[in-house]
Scaffold this active site. Structure first.
Site, mmCIF file in Angstrom:
data_model
loop_
_atom_site.group_PDB
_atom_site.id
_atom_site.type_symbol
_atom_site.label_atom_id
_atom_site.label_comp_id
_atom_site.label_asym_id
_atom_site.label_seq_id
_atom_site.Cartn_x
_atom_site.Cartn_y
_atom_site.Cartn_z
ATOM 1 N N CYS A 130 -0.826 0.954 -2.361
ATOM 2 C CA CYS A 130 -0.428 -0.217 -1.571
ATOM 3 C C CYS A 130 -0.375 -1.447 -2.464
ATOM 4 O O CYS A 130 0.613 -2.169 -2.509
ATOM 5 C CB CYS A 130 -1.397 -0.405 -0.414
ATOM 6 S SG CYS A 130 -0.940 -1.741 0.700
ATOM 7 N N CYS A 131 -1.445 -1.674 -3.214
ATOM 8 C CA CYS A 131 -1.473 -2.804 -4.147
ATOM 9 C C CYS A 131 -0.341 -2.670 -5.157
ATOM 10 O O CYS A 131 0.259 -3.651 -5.576
ATOM 11 C CB CYS A 131 -2.804 -2.871 -4.908
ATOM 12 S SG CYS A 131 -4.139 -3.602 -3.967
ATOM 13 N N CYS A 212 -5.697 -9.662 1.055
ATOM 14 C CA CYS A 212 -4.906 -9.250 2.201
ATOM 15 C C CYS A 212 -5.830 -9.020 3.407
ATOM 16 O O CYS A 212 -6.979 -8.612 3.246
ATOM 17 C CB CYS A 212 -4.184 -7.958 1.904
ATOM 18 S SG CYS A 212 -2.937 -8.139 0.643
ATOM 19 N N CYS A 215 -7.805 -5.691 3.936
ATOM 20 C CA CYS A 215 -8.730 -5.279 2.894
ATOM 21 C C CYS A 215 -9.830 -6.297 2.659
ATOM 22 O O CYS A 215 -10.528 -6.261 1.650
ATOM 23 C CB CYS A 215 -7.971 -5.015 1.603
ATOM 24 S SG CYS A 215 -6.758 -3.723 1.825
ATOM 25 N N CYS A 238 -7.940 -5.568 -8.082
ATOM 26 C CA CYS A 238 -6.622 -5.398 -7.549
ATOM 27 C C CYS A 238 -5.694 -5.256 -8.738
ATOM 28 O O CYS A 238 -5.998 -5.702 -9.835
ATOM 29 C CB CYS A 238 -6.291 -6.619 -6.736
ATOM 30 S SG CYS A 238 -4.613 -6.645 -6.237
HETATM 31 S S1 SF4 Z 1 -5.065 -5.834 -0.925
HETATM 32 FE FE1 SF4 Z 1 -4.903 -4.246 0.611
HETATM 33 S S2 SF4 Z 1 -3.122 -4.751 1.840
HETATM 34 FE FE2 SF4 Z 1 -3.085 -5.998 0.043
HETATM 35 S S3 SF4 Z 1 -1.764 -4.939 -1.273
HETATM 36 FE FE3 SF4 Z 1 -3.803 -4.271 -1.788
HETATM 37 S S4 SF4 Z 1 -4.229 -2.558 -0.481
HETATM 38 FE FE4 SF4 Z 1 -2.395 -3.463 0.267
#
Ligand code: SF4
Ligand code: SF4
Lengths: 424, 552
Positions: A130-131, A212, A215, A238
């Site tokens: 996702c990140c 986000c 998270c 991240c």
């Molecule tokens: S912080 Fe969470 S929602 Fe945001 S990009 Fe990363 S995994 Fe996805």
């Protein structure tokens, strides 16, 4: 959105390579944050420096420094599509308040989202990916444009950052400038008070480190401020704090090595082991041993969090056939590579029960068995054996790529022989 | 005979390349012996007492002359000029160097052969009747299905790390020459009431330290569902077979401990799930494979006959050979010829490179290019015209392969024993050699008639001693070698496991003990038509025991 600068700047500030970086750190070590930033913007990387900011709880400090040094310095904000509305509001607030002239939002690629995260739930099953699509990928073309970047990272934030210097050289010869490296939690708060900076609206509600929405959770009093990020996951960083090749920017920053092989790469594993302290009702991202699941089935079924199932040899997967869909991952244990019971389990899970999520092999997973595992339905592997890791990365598995017998419905070519040969 | 298509060739080449890589990783030290062991075993490579041993699969015992010539070449080039044919219808070489193994495998691949799954805890080479496709008493030729099983079981991803090795044997005729009741799975051709062909399935037979006779688990599995049924058995075994004790890991123990009904229930439940699925064999497919095994172009030989009685008078050795080494052929004017690898004083099952070349030539010229390896460690020319018998015999005489002792007391099955095998307790080849010397006289052998002696150097029973009419087992006693004698074993359709008759014997006392047993039989038999095993069944062990140990 128009980007401020479209000329490709060749990377490679030779004078600043390794030794140079050390020298710079020597020069600025005692300097205050604004001095570091001014030197970077005016002397080291004139016209070639940009900022990336999350507009989180602490972001105002760095942006305030930017406003003092040069309000037209480009500032990028990763609009992941998963932010709190409060964060989006806060972007506007700070822009106004600080008079920033050059703030740009970076959006994920729509096609990637549609393909990999159509339901918007990827963060739950695979936060690394996702990140990757929401942050790392969109940022990458922008990073190409600058020779250096300003970050708001601080030493105290997580253990891995304990030795963060003011200047770092990334592996693709870009410079990262960390003016706040030496700031402590209290310094940040003091700075905000001293300069009357507007607070992120969620800060007062107990959010100390804001990313986000899905998270980020509230941090308890006295807890590490970043503890609220990816809570429950073995994920501390991240993607954007890694350097632009995906490796770690600072050689001194120890990162945990990934052991989960999936979709052709080693990725961070959102799951961790079931322990004696784990609770059926509240556990998340753990592989529940099959007997434990059966003993507390009701509690597990009521538990709303993502869970996996651990099946050891000798355990009967038939007993949980009706509940398999509850799990986002099924781990099948190989206590020794010569114990082949897991192959039968995997075929039952993937073929008889048509389980379509992750099926991972754990335990004694070695390269010579991996081709067999894949054919039996495994789509993920936890690998610690060093030569096997190397073989996976270099894509040289000792495999006979043609098969005599059908073991999965996907392998059936119509009209060939009954014991169904297939060449991959 | 089955011929590789492109797919088979690519498969074997791929496997060769894979193993070459593994050998290199072993040589470089990247793989430990522990990690290498199961990989080399999967490719038939054992570490023996003195050297590596490479076992090569002879699928269902069938060879062409080209293949046998290649084996001769390998014996000459990479080994010490001979090869050893085994009781699993395979051949093994006792002296290859590890670094040469990839080259040997490449040579084999060039004649459509390999060593895949000749060892390791996987499904081994399927064995069958050495007279398949030729025997007069055959219901179905089992080779097409054996070939299908070979393909289905080759590198089966689910069944490569079974609790223990797994052996399947099949026979297409009511006279079981493949010892199917002593295999993990035995398949016997059957025809049901509707006239369809299928298979009687026996499970849980085996020799080794706990000999067991297989049990009938299903009396008729239609041909088209055979693979699904086999896969069901394999899955039950893979999941529930014991893994805590290597000596209790064979399926025979699972069947024994759980009971046939339990295992049958599990197998049938599994079969119910997968029956009619992807493993179903369409009959066109079976037909297509069957065409590979079409009978050769026999010519009309109906008129040619050989007068054995007459030949026995003018050339007794030839007469004996005709008497003992021919098997009735389904085609008039033809016979199947057994080439004995049991010369007096020789090592049972050994053949030199020169002998292999001679046999290959004979097969090419007189047996439609076909050869068989028997589980009794002999070779067979399956389709020889009666008119050619004398020529074939003369060529065999010149090569030292014309012993007319097939099925006789000197046609001994014998494992390699302490001379080669790392697991052995005792020598077995020298015992066989001594016994053959003792009974060397052809007249004596003829007088004794059908008597099978089988010798193993340890309880693993590679020499099948449990099913010898007379079995000999090497055991270790106080640092020395001792031999236990069993009586009454039988591998045929009247399967039985031999019983230990009494205390063991020193090596040099074994031939005399055998002689006493034989004399007792001759003295007590009803007539010359009553064989040793028949007499034993009638008389019980008492007279034999008395002959060996005196009255109690
Ligand atoms: S912080 Fe969470 S929602 Fe945001 S990009 Fe990363 S995994 Fe996805
Ligand atoms: S029976 Fe024993 S001695 Fe003979 S070959 Fe087998 S393991 Fe070796």
């Amino acid at each position: 959105m128009e980007q401020p600068k479209q000329v490709q700047v060749p990377a490679g500030h030779d004078k600043l390579r390794a030794l140079g970086i050390l020298a710079l750190n020597g020069m600025f070590d005692e300097m205050d944050a604004v001095g570091v930033l001014r030197q970077a913007a005016a002397d080291v990387l004139p016209g070639d420096l940009a900022v990336v900011s999350s507009f989180g709880a602490d972001s105002a400090v760095l942006l305030h420094l930017v406003a003092q040094v040069d309000p037209s310095l480009p500032v990028y904000f990763l609009e992941t599509g998963k932010h709190f509305q409060e964060t989006l509001d806060y972007v506007e607030t700070l822009k106004q308040h600080l008079g920033l002239l050059n703030v740009h939002a970076i959006h994920p690629n729509q096609a990637d989202l549609a393909r990999f995260d159509p339901a918007g739930t990827l963060w739950e099953t695979d936060p690394d990916s996702c990140c990757h699509i929401r942050k790392t990928e969109p940022l990458e073309p922008i990073t190409e444009l600058y020779g250096g970047w300003v970050t708001g990272r601080k030493r105290f934030q997580t253990r891995e950052r304990g030795v963060l210097p003011h200047f770092e050289l990334t592996s693709d010869d870009r410079i990262k400038v960390n003016p706040l490296a030496y700031f402590h939690d209290s310094d940040v708060n003091q700075y905000k008070i001293d300069h009357g900076l507007p607070e992120h609206p969620l800060f007062a509600k107990g959010y100390k480190s804001i990313g986000c929405a899905p998270c980020t959770s509230v941090v308890a009093e006295g807890e590490d401020p970043r503890a609220g990020r990816w809570r429950g996951l073995d994920k501390k960083e991240c993607g954007i704090h890694f350097d632009f090749n995906g490796a770690i920017a600072s050689p001194m920053m120890a990162a945990k090595r990934h052991t989960l092989w999936k979709d052709g790469t080693f990725i961070a594993d959102p799951f961790h082991d079931w322990t004696d302290e784990s609770e059926p009702a509240t556990a998340r991202y753990q592989h529940v041993p099959l007997p434990v699941f059966l003993a507390h089935r009701e509690a597990f079924l009521a538990n709303p969090h993502p869970l996996g199932l651990l099946v050891a040899p000798g355990e009967s997967v038939e007993d949980v056939a009706d509940d398999l869909e509850r799990f986002s991952s099924i781990a099948i244990k190989f206590p020794g590579f010569a114990d082949g019971r897991g192959y039968s389990t995997a075929r039952l899970v993937s073929q008889r029960y048509q389980y379509a999520n992750e099926i991972r092999a754990v335990g004694d997973v070695l390269q010579d068995q991996i081709p067999l595992m894949r054919r039996c339905g495994f789509n993920a592997l936890v690998v610690t054996h060093e030569p096997t890791r190397a073989a996976l990365i270099e894509n040289r598995l000792p495999e006979v790529a043609i098969f005599y017998q059908p073991v999965g419905t996907a392998e059936v070519p119509i009209g060939t022989r009954p014991f169904l040969r297939r060449a991959s | 005979m089955y011929r590789y298509d492109e797919f088979d060739a690519a498969f074997v080449a791929g496997r060769g390349a894979q193993f070459a890589d593994q050998v290199n990783r072993r040589l470089s030290g990247e793989l430990s012996e522990d990690q290498f062991r199961p990989l080399r075993l999967m490719n038939g490579l054992y570490l023996q007492l003195h050297a590596y041993m490479l076992r090569i699969a002879v699928p269902y015992g069938t060879l062409s002359s080209r293949q046998l010539r290649k084996l001769a070449h390998i014996a000459r080039t990479y080994d010490r000029g001979y090869g050893h044919f085994t009781t699993r219808q395979n051949i093994q070489f006792n002296w290859p160097k590890l670094k040469d193994v990839p080259a040997i495998l490449a040579e084999l691949a060039s004649v459509e052969m390999h060593s895949i799954q000749t060892s390791g805890n996987c499904i081994r080479n399927t064995t069958t009747d050495q007279f398949a496709g030729a025997a007069a008493d055959e219901i179905i030729d089992p080779r097409p299905v054996a070939e299908i099983i070979r393909q289905w079981s080759s590198l089966h991803p689910e069944f490569t790390y079974l609790p223990r090795k797994f052996k399947i044997a099949m026979t297409g005729s009511p006279n079981d020459r493949a010892a199917i009741r002593f295999h993990d799975i035995g398949l016997q051709a059957a025809v049901n009431a509707a006239g369809e062909t299928g298979w009687e399935v026996w499970v849980g037979g085996g020799l080794g330290r706990t000999p067991m006779i297989g049990k009938l688990i299903n009396s008729f599995v239609p041909n088209e569902h055979l693979l699904a049924y086999l896969e069901s058995i394999m899955r039950v075994y893979n999941r529930y077979g014991r893994r805590d004790n290597k000596y209790k890991a064979r399926i025979k123990i699972l069947v024994h401990e759980e009971g046939l009904e339990t295992i049958k229930g599990q197998v049938e439940a599994e079969f119910a799930e997968i029956r009619g699925g992807i493993l179903t064999l369409p009959s066109e497919e079976v037909d297509r494979i069957t065409t590979y095994f079409a009978p050769p172009a026999f010519t009309d030989q109906a008129g040619s006959k050989v007068d054995v009685a007459y030949q026995s008078i003018i050339d007794p050795a030839y007469g004996r050979w005709l008497d003992n080494n021919l098997n009735a052929h389904r085609e008039p004017g033809y016979a199947s010829v057994t080439i004995s690898l049991k010369p007096v004083g020789g090592a049972p099952g050994d053949a030199t490179d020169v002998q292999m070349d001679v046999v290959a030539d004979l097969a090419e010229r007189y047996s439609f290019d076909e050869l068989r390896v028997t589980h009794e460690q002999n070779l067979v020319l399956p389709h020889v015209a009666v008119a050619d018998l004398r020529t074939v015999y003369d060529a065999l005489v010149a090569a030292g392969l014309a012993d007319g002792n097939a099925g006789m007391i000197t046609d001994i099955i014998c494992c390699p024993g302490l001379d080669f095998c790392a697991l052995a307790n005792a020598r077995s080849i020298p015992i066989a050699q001594e016994i053959t010397h003792k009974f060397a006289a052809p007249e004596r052998q003829a007088e004794i008639g059908d008597l099978k002696i089988k010798i193993s150097g340890c309880i693993n029973a590679c020499g099948h001693h449990h099913v010898g009419h007379i079995g000999i087992l090497g055991v270790e006693k106080k640092g020395g070698e001792l031999y236990q004698i069993t009586l009454g074993g039988d591998a045929s359709e009247q399967a039985s496991v031999g019983k230990i008759i009494g205390p063991g014997f020193e090596a040099d006392a074994v031939p005399d003990a055998i002689e006493k047993l034989v004399d007792t039989y001759i003295a007590k038999r009803h007539s010359v038509d009553e064989t040793f095993i028949q007499a034993y069944r009638r008389l019980g062990e008492a007279p034999f025991k008395e002959a060996l140990y005196g009255t109690a």
